[in-house]
Design a protein around this motif. Structure first.
Motif, PDB file in Angstrom:
ATOM      1  N   GLU A 165      32.309  16.613  80.860  1.00 33.99           N
ATOM      2  CA  GLU A 165      33.151  16.441  82.045  1.00 33.99           C
ATOM      3  C   GLU A 165      34.508  17.093  81.822  1.00 33.99           C
ATOM      4  O   GLU A 165      35.122  16.942  80.768  1.00 33.99           O
ATOM      5  N   PHE A 166      34.964  17.818  82.856  1.00 34.27           N
ATOM      6  CA  PHE A 166      36.306  18.396  82.866  1.00 34.27           C
ATOM      7  C   PHE A 166      37.062  17.802  84.038  1.00 34.27           C
ATOM      8  O   PHE A 166      36.601  17.872  85.174  1.00 34.27           O
ATOM      9  N   TYR A 167      38.241  17.237  83.747  1.00 33.86           N
ATOM     10  CA  TYR A 167      39.059  16.636  84.796  1.00 33.86           C
ATOM     11  C   TYR A 167      40.441  17.282  84.794  1.00 33.86           C
ATOM     12  O   TYR A 167      41.093  17.379  83.743  1.00 33.86           O
ATOM     13  N   ASN A 168      40.885  17.689  85.978  1.00 36.42           N
ATOM     14  CA  ASN A 168      42.215  18.299  86.128  1.00 36.42           C
ATOM     15  C   ASN A 168      42.395  19.443  85.118  1.00 36.42           C
ATOM     16  O   ASN A 168      43.434  19.579  84.482  1.00 36.42           O
ATOM     17  N   SER A 169      41.362  20.253  84.992  1.00 32.94           N
ATOM     18  CA  SER A 169      41.367  21.348  84.025  1.00 32.94           C
ATOM     19  C   SER A 169      41.199  22.674  84.747  1.00 32.94           C
ATOM     20  O   SER A 169      40.985  22.716  85.969  1.00 32.94           O
ATOM     21  N   SER A 170      41.279  23.782  84.009  1.00 26.58           N
ATOM     22  CA  SER A 170      41.172  25.089  84.651  1.00 26.58           C
ATOM     23  C   SER A 170      40.509  26.099  83.728  1.00 26.58           C
ATOM     24  O   SER A 170      40.565  25.982  82.496  1.00 26.58           O
ATOM     25  N   ASN A 171      39.866  27.086  84.363  1.00 23.53           N
ATOM     26  CA  ASN A 171      39.271  28.232  83.662  1.00 23.53           C
ATOM     27  C   ASN A 171      38.290  27.777  82.577  1.00 23.53           C
ATOM     28  O   ASN A 171      38.523  27.920  81.380  1.00 23.53           O
ATOM     29  N   ILE A 172      37.185  27.234  83.048  1.00 21.56           N
ATOM     30  CA  ILE A 172      36.124  26.738  82.174  1.00 21.56           C
ATOM     31  C   ILE A 172      34.971  27.724  82.216  1.00 21.56           C
ATOM     32  O   ILE A 172      34.633  28.267  83.275  1.00 21.56           O
ATOM     33  N   GLU A 173      34.322  27.949  81.083  1.00 18.67           N
ATOM     34  CA  GLU A 173      33.181  28.862  81.029  1.00 18.67           C
ATOM     35  C   GLU A 173      32.045  28.223  80.230  1.00 18.67           C
ATOM     36  O   GLU A 173      32.278  27.707  79.128  1.00 18.67           O
ATOM     37  N   ILE A 174      30.839  28.271  80.802  1.00 15.52           N
ATOM     38  CA  ILE A 174      29.659  27.738  80.123  1.00 15.52           C
ATOM     39  C   ILE A 174      28.610  28.840  80.083  1.00 15.52           C
ATOM     40  O   ILE A 174      28.213  29.364  81.131  1.00 15.52           O
ATOM     41  N   GLN A 175      28.149  29.195  78.875  1.00 11.91           N
ATOM     42  CA  GLN A 175      27.229  30.316  78.706  1.00 11.91           C
ATOM     43  C   GLN A 175      26.053  29.929  77.818  1.00 11.91           C
ATOM     44  O   GLN A 175      26.213  29.214  76.820  1.00 11.91           O
ATOM     45  N   ASN A 176      24.870  30.417  78.190  1.00 15.97           N
ATOM     46  CA  ASN A 176      23.695  30.354  77.320  1.00 15.97           C
ATOM     47  C   ASN A 176      23.441  28.947  76.789  1.00 15.97           C
ATOM     48  O   ASN A 176      23.157  28.746  75.607  1.00 15.97           O
ATOM     49  N   CYS A 177      23.557  27.977  77.670  1.00 10.62           N
ATOM     50  CA  CYS A 177      23.317  26.585  77.285  1.00 10.62           C
ATOM     51  C   CYS A 177      22.115  26.029  78.040  1.00 10.62           C
ATOM     52  O   CYS A 177      21.820  26.442  79.168  1.00 10.62           O
ATOM     53  N   SER A 178      21.436  25.084  77.403  1.00 17.00           N
ATOM     54  CA  SER A 178      20.349  24.353  78.048  1.00 17.00           C
ATOM     55  C   SER A 178      20.729  22.886  78.110  1.00 17.00           C
ATOM     56  O   SER A 178      21.247  22.330  77.126  1.00 17.00           O
ATOM     57  N   PHE A 179      20.464  22.274  79.251  1.00 18.28           N
ATOM     58  CA  PHE A 179      20.742  20.850  79.443  1.00 18.28           C
ATOM     59  C   PHE A 179      19.432  20.180  79.843  1.00 18.28           C
ATOM     60  O   PHE A 179      18.962  20.340  80.971  1.00 18.28           O
ATOM     61  N   HIS A 180      18.833  19.458  78.899  1.00 24.24           N
ATOM     62  CA  HIS A 180      17.549  18.820  79.151  1.00 24.24           C
ATOM     63  C   HIS A 180      17.690  17.305  79.006  1.00 24.24           C
ATOM     64  O   HIS A 180      18.369  16.818  78.111  1.00 24.24           O
ATOM     65  N   HIS A 181      17.039  16.592  79.922  1.00 24.74           N
ATOM     66  CA  HIS A 181      17.020  15.125  79.916  1.00 24.74           C
ATOM     67  C   HIS A 181      18.415  14.512  79.816  1.00 24.74           C
ATOM     68  O   HIS A 181      18.637  13.579  79.038  1.00 24.74           O
ATOM     69  N   PRO A 182      19.398  15.006  80.580  1.00 25.13           N
ATOM     70  CA  PRO A 182      20.722  14.373  80.521  1.00 25.13           C
ATOM     71  C   PRO A 182      20.671  12.956  81.086  1.00 25.13           C
ATOM     72  O   PRO A 182      19.817  12.630  81.919  1.00 25.13           O
ATOM     73  N   ILE A 183      21.579  12.120  80.628  1.00 21.86           N
ATOM     74  CA  ILE A 183      21.699  10.756  81.143  1.00 21.86           C
ATOM     75  C   ILE A 183      22.814  10.775  82.184  1.00 21.86           C
ATOM     76  O   ILE A 183      23.994  10.762  81.858  1.00 21.86           O
ATOM     77  N   GLY A 184      22.455  10.826  83.455  1.00 23.21           N
ATOM     78  CA  GLY A 184      23.450  11.052  84.496  1.00 23.21           C
ATOM     79  C   GLY A 184      23.624  12.547  84.717  1.00 23.21           C
ATOM     80  O   GLY A 184      22.706  13.341  84.514  1.00 23.21           O
ATOM     81  N   GLN A 185      24.820  12.962  85.118  1.00 20.32           N
ATOM     82  CA  GLN A 185      25.070  14.378  85.380  1.00 20.32           C
ATOM     83  C   GLN A 185      25.139  15.158  84.066  1.00 20.32           C
ATOM     84  O   GLN A 185      25.617  14.654  83.054  1.00 20.32           O
TER      85      GLN A 185
END
Length: 333
Positions: free
Chosen positions: A84-104
């Motif tokens: 989670e990012f709150y009140n943040s800026s310029n975020i980058e997410i690359q080449n990631c896998s998100f499997h079976h997360p609990i919530g978002q």
């Protein structure tokens, strides 16, 4: 190896390199961090086992890349996103896998700047709590600066959550903020894939929505927003279904400018598209739109326009209706 201590002690202008599988076993909070990168080497797994997450508050220029995130987030007393990012800026997410997360899997709230999400996979998120989305982006108040979210070369498959896969919204109308989706696939999900509110959505080059099931909008649900599907961009909605309205797209007080193909989508009203509450479906310029084999059990096999909504064609657009079916208005109602 436990990841918690390393993540809790990061500083500005730093990098964490993960070279082997590790465990994130608690909810780690980071505040005021700038120019920070988490990068994996050899595609390591961060396993949270349903108990770990990372929350960034007032952070700037953060990059997360080359990591497999497994069962991150928690749902002990309330829903905690994996990242989670709150009140943040310029975020980058690359080449990631998100499997079976609990919530978002990922939440950005009151976030600004450029936020590219490239080459990521989101699969098997199965949570039904209210407002639970795989990617959740909330702009916040109108005094925040601009936000540009770009989803490129990503896949969303076999997810089943309460609200949507991708939610991009604001509390006020701000069409200068936008979500852009390019070269991505939404397949076999049991929820509306993309839900936008008070913003602009661009669909560019090779975006596919297929075999998704939702209540309203088998592919997209747009509320008080503008949807622009660029010409010759190869956007398709195939075999999606809505138990109520809009097998492919549901528009509520929205405008769509489209060049797209709808094939074999189904709904009770508006097999391919349903427009309500002063929405506008605009087919102009060099637009090419094909509606083939869509069906509605009630009205509008291809298009259903309701409550002062309108469908606009001009002499340069090419619109084809073929073998669409409905109780009333096989093509348009």
């Amino acid at each position: 190896m436990v990841f918690d201590d390393a993540l809790s002690n990061v500083t500005n202008n730093s990098m964490i390199i993960i070279t082997s599988d590790i465990v994130l076993s608690s909810n780690v909070l980071l505040k005021g961090i700038e120019n920070f990168t988490i990068v994996g080497q050899g595609n390591p797994t961060v396993n949270c086992n349903g108990n770990g997450s990372a929350k960034f508050i007032s952070c700037n220029n953060v990059t997360v890349k080359d990591i497999y995130w497994k069962q991150c987030g928690s749902n002990n007393e309330s829903i905690v996103p994996g990242i989670e990012f709150y009140n943040s800026s310029n975020i980058e997410i690359q080449n990631c896998s998100f499997h079976h997360p609990i919530g978002q899997a990922v939440v950005l709230s009151k976030t600004s700047g450029n936020v590219p999400i490239n080459n990521c996979q989101f699969a098997k998120n199965n949570h039904y709590e209210s407002h639970c989305s795989v990617l959740y982006f909330s702009k916040g108040d109108e005094n925040n600066s601009w936000l540009r979210l770009i989803i490129h070369n990503c896949s969303f498959s076999y997810n089943s959550v309460a609200k949507s896969l991708v939610y991009f919204g604001s509390s006020v109308n701000k069409l200068s903020d936008y979500l852009s989706i390019q070269t991505s696939v939404f397949r076999h999900n049991h929820v509306v894939p993309v839900y936008i509110s008070h913003t602009t959505l661009y669909l560019k080059s090779n975006v596919v929505f297929e075999h998704n099931i939702a209540t309203d909008g088998g592919g997209i649900l747009s509320s008080s927003s503008l949807v622009i599907i660029e010409n010759n961009s190869n956007i398709s909605f195939y075999n999606n279904s809505a138990t109520m309205n809009g097998g492919g797209i549901f528009l509520n007080d929205s405008e769509i400018r489209s060049s797209v193909t709808f094939t074999d989508n189904t709904a009770e009203y508006g097999g391919a598209m349903y427009a309500i509450d002063h929405s506008v479906v605009m087919l102009n310029g060099s637009t090419t739109v094909t509606y083939r084999g869509n069906s509605a059990s009630n009205n509008g096999g291809a298009l259903n326009s309701y409550q002062y909504s309108s469908i606009m064609f001009d002499g340069n657009s090419v619109v084809t209706f073929h073998n669409n079916r409905a109780g009333y208005g096989g093509a348009v109602y």
